[in-house]
Design a protein around this motif. Sequence first.
Motif, short mmCIF file in Angstrom:
data_model
loop_
_atom_site.label_atom_id
_atom_site.label_comp_id
_atom_site.label_asym_id
_atom_site.label_seq_id
_atom_site.Cartn_x
_atom_site.Cartn_y
_atom_site.Cartn_z
N ILE A 1 -10.15 48.43 83.53
CA ILE A 1 -9.82 48.43 84.58
C ILE A 1 -8.66 49.79 84.61
CG2 ILE A 1 -8.53 47.94 87.11
CD1 ILE A 1 -9.05 44.80 85.34
N PHE A 2 -8.13 50.96 84.98
CA PHE A 2 -7.39 51.86 84.58
C PHE A 2 -6.53 51.56 86.31
CE2 PHE A 2 -7.99 55.96 87.38
CZ PHE A 2 -6.69 56.03 87.46
N LEU A 3 -4.91 50.75 85.02
CA LEU A 3 -4.86 50.93 86.86
C LEU A 3 -3.32 52.58 87.04
CD1 LEU A 3 -2.53 47.93 85.37
CD2 LEU A 3 -4.57 48.41 87.02
N ALA B 1 -5.37 48.81 81.32
CA ALA B 1 -5.56 47.47 81.51
C ALA B 1 -6.79 46.80 80.38
CB ALA B 1 -6.04 47.01 82.86
N ILE B 2 -6.79 46.55 79.65
CA ILE B 2 -7.83 45.36 78.69
C ILE B 2 -8.33 44.47 79.69
CG2 ILE B 2 -8.55 44.80 76.34
CD1 ILE B 2 -6.35 46.41 75.66
N LEU C 1 -6.78 41.48 79.18
CA LEU C 1 -6.07 40.20 78.06
C LEU C 1 -4.80 41.27 78.14
CD1 LEU C 1 -8.39 41.30 75.48
CD2 LEU C 1 -8.08 39.03 76.74
N GLY C 2 -4.69 42.75 78.93
CA GLY C 2 -3.34 43.02 79.00
C GLY C 2 -2.94 44.51 79.49
N THR D 1 -12.45 51.04 73.96
CA THR D 1 -12.75 48.94 74.49
C THR D 1 -14.71 48.96 73.30
OG1 THR D 1 -10.97 48.81 75.54
CG2 THR D 1 -13.28 47.48 75.05
N SER D 2 -14.70 48.55 73.00
CA SER D 2 -15.71 47.92 72.63
C SER D 2 -16.22 46.35 72.34
CB SER D 2 -16.67 48.22 71.21
OG SER D 2 -17.27 49.97 71.02
N GLY D 3 -16.99 45.95 73.33
CA GLY D 3 -17.31 44.47 73.71
C GLY D 3 -18.31 44.24 73.31
N GLY D 4 -18.68 42.81 73.38
CA GLY D 4 -20.48 42.73 72.63
C GLY D 4 -20.87 41.70 75.31
N TYR D 5 -19.66 41.70 75.04
CA TYR D 5 -20.53 41.60 77.08
C TYR D 5 -20.83 42.38 77.67
CZ TYR D 5 -15.67 44.14 77.38
OH TYR D 5 -15.02 45.10 77.02
#
Length: 357
Positions: A15-17, A232-233, A243-244, A255-259
């Motif tokens: 999410i880009f703030l 934001a991550i 996450l922060g 970011t890479s995520g399995g989701y």
Amino acid sequence: MRKKFLCSILMLQIIFLAGCSVENTEKETGGEKVSSAEESKSEDSPAVREIFAMDTYMTVTAYGEKAETAAEQAQERIQELDAELSTGEEDSEIYQLNKTGSAILSDDAAYLYERSMEINQETDGAFQPFIYPIMELWGFTSQNYQVPKKKVIKEKLLLMDISQVSYDQKTREIAFLKEDMKIDFGGIAKGYASDEVVRIFGENGVSSGMISLGGNVWAMGRKTDGSLWRVAIQNPEESEDYLGVLEIENKAVITSGGYERYFEQDGKRYHHIIDPSTGYPAENGLTSVTIISEDGTLADALSTSLYVMGLEKAVAWWRGHSSDFDVVLLTDQGQLYVTEGIASSFSSDFDVEIIEK
Ligand code: ADP
Ligand code: MG
């Protein structure tokens, strides 16, 4: 067999703030939500383009006198890269290469090939652009998802033999010496596209911009009010939560995520980041990896690579290359780690462990 397709692309992997950082204001203070229209009044109005390319939603935002031109050129460049590098479009350079097994590579494909091979070597094969036959096998390319038979996976793993590629850096002539070898820049192309947008913005005198290509963010310069960008991550467990937040300038945050892309079968989740040593979705204890670097191409490839490596190897690898990037890692036990270079720029409600050199 029960097969359930759960989730394709999450639009807001990160999410880009921007502006007054609406989400953050709400989260930290429970404050009133400020509408984006109100926010933008106080700032120069940006040029914005929303694009669907490389299988994901993208937004590029530029501020400055030539912002419109910059945003327009950025959109054209992204579409050009998508058309060249797509593995699924019959007209694309990569589709044709995969079909015929040989080609003279364009500037873009040659650059990505050379960088991919370099990162493949440096990561001891964790980054593997010849992963495509395995992606096909699992159905990630067609969305006809299936858990393949072990025997078939083993056969396809043999197609990732990079000694079976001839490549001449001068002529850019490439040939796959083994039949059915196929290449896939899906783990690196969006990072490269973001670097290209940054270059185009720079050529147009844009010194403040935000580039968000799926989970790939490039925060250029600072916000027009002089403050740092806030990125934001996403929390992989909860798409509404994060996450922060990183406060940064002039950095790619990838970011890479399995989701991000997965299917479920018989109660088990299978995602799209493959461990090249097994041919199965990587399950080495990490659920999210964010790379922060001035080199978006590297950051994209490394987010995939470090995800594959797992915590211990990823930390060791960072220690060997800490001047090139920082990283935020989340384990499947819910422990969040950040490397020391970015620690003071990262705020989080979670317990954060700092990794030192
Ligand atoms: P996303 O593209 O969703 O942002 P990644 O950057 O992690 O996520 O890239 C995942 C993509 O990279 C996959 O869809 C596939 O095309 C490719 N890929 C999967 N596993 C690997 C790997 N081990 N090395 C290189 N590329 C990979
Ligand atoms: Mg990647």
